[in-house]
Scaffold this motif. Sequence first.
Motif, short mmCIF file in Angstrom:
data_model
loop_
_atom_site.label_atom_id
_atom_site.label_comp_id
_atom_site.label_asym_id
_atom_site.label_seq_id
_atom_site.Cartn_x
_atom_site.Cartn_y
_atom_site.Cartn_z
N PRO A 121 -8.61 11.16 1.48
CA PRO A 121 -7.52 11.91 2.11
C PRO A 121 -7.74 12.15 3.60
N THR A 138 0.46 -3.40 -5.99
CA THR A 138 0.59 -2.08 -5.36
C THR A 138 -0.75 -1.36 -5.42
N TRP A 139 -1.21 -0.95 -4.24
CA TRP A 139 -2.49 -0.26 -4.15
C TRP A 139 -2.28 1.11 -3.50
N SER A 140 -3.11 2.05 -3.92
CA SER A 140 -3.14 3.37 -3.27
C SER A 140 -4.23 3.35 -2.21
N ALA A 141 -4.29 4.43 -1.43
CA ALA A 141 -5.37 4.54 -0.44
C ALA A 141 -6.72 4.54 -1.13
N ALA A 142 -6.80 5.24 -2.28
CA ALA A 142 -8.07 5.29 -3.01
C ALA A 142 -8.49 3.90 -3.48
N ASP A 143 -7.52 3.07 -3.85
CA ASP A 143 -7.84 1.69 -4.28
C ASP A 143 -8.52 0.91 -3.16
N ASP A 181 1.29 5.27 -0.95
CA ASP A 181 0.55 6.51 -1.22
C ASP A 181 1.19 7.62 -0.38
N ASP A 182 1.53 8.72 -1.01
CA ASP A 182 2.13 9.84 -0.27
C ASP A 182 1.22 10.34 0.84
N ALA A 183 -0.08 10.17 0.66
CA ALA A 183 -1.05 10.65 1.66
C ALA A 183 -0.94 9.88 2.97
N LEU A 184 -0.24 8.73 2.97
CA LEU A 184 -0.13 7.93 4.18
C LEU A 184 0.92 8.48 5.15
N VAL A 210 0.87 -1.17 0.00
CA VAL A 210 0.00 0.00 0.00
C VAL A 210 0.91 1.22 0.00
#
Length: 274
Positions: free
Chosen positions: A227, A217-222, A94-97, A92
């Motif tokens: 946010p 590989t997953w993003s937070a949105a996935d 994601d820069d937002a993490l 997982v």
Amino acid sequence: MNRPLTLVVPVKHVPDAQGERVLSGDPPVLERGPGILSELDEYALEAALQLVEASGGAEAGHRVLALTVGPADAAAALKRALQLGADAGVHVLDDALAGSDAWVTARVLAAAVERIAEEESRPVDLVLTGMASTDGETSLVPGQLADRLGLAHVGFASSLALAEDGATLTATRHTGTEVLELVAPLPALVAVTDRANTPRYPNFKAIMAAKKKPVRTWSAADLGLGPGDVGLAGSLTRVLEAVPRPPRTAGEVVVDEGEGGIRLAEFLVARKLV
């Protein structure tokens, strides 16, 4: 075993305790750099591998997946987990993490475990974690993750075994005064201690085989997270200040010339250590 099992092992990329620890950013965080797989997670991974190997291994359809949450450098933790024997990895990323606390980390891991179950088209039977990470050392994530997933939580397990039908697990927990035997139905989450086993060391064949293992590989949105759900925005706690540890100073040598004990006691009393 009546059916193939899916085991998920969250693994964390942490700074190498043998290296220099550097703080940077605002709020200050440890630079991950060339870190390592958290040593305590290796016990969880080894426990998962031993459980599936005792039940027929990959030939019986059992799967062990390593899951990490973190920046690009965290791929190194997944790589190590694959070399040790995990069948596949999930990152997982994601820069937002950035800045996520234990509360958010458990939220992201829970969403990832649910996504794994969807993509594998079968439930996750067992989540195995270390008893803590070797950087944060909060020990909060296993319990919070179990709560979010609605799983039985067995903490500080020093051994575990699956029933022949795969319906339950039995774990042993050592306390200061007694030894407890705990039984939980699957699915469940178990946090193991460093007494659970001796993690294996990957041989050359395993290292080469790991290069061909899949990593998603997953993003937070996935994972259906916005946010406001992750990072500092979603965290319940935050670091207000962090400063480097002061450099070690030279010690004071007390030469015993007949009054060494008295001088030592005076030294300790002056610093309110006794």
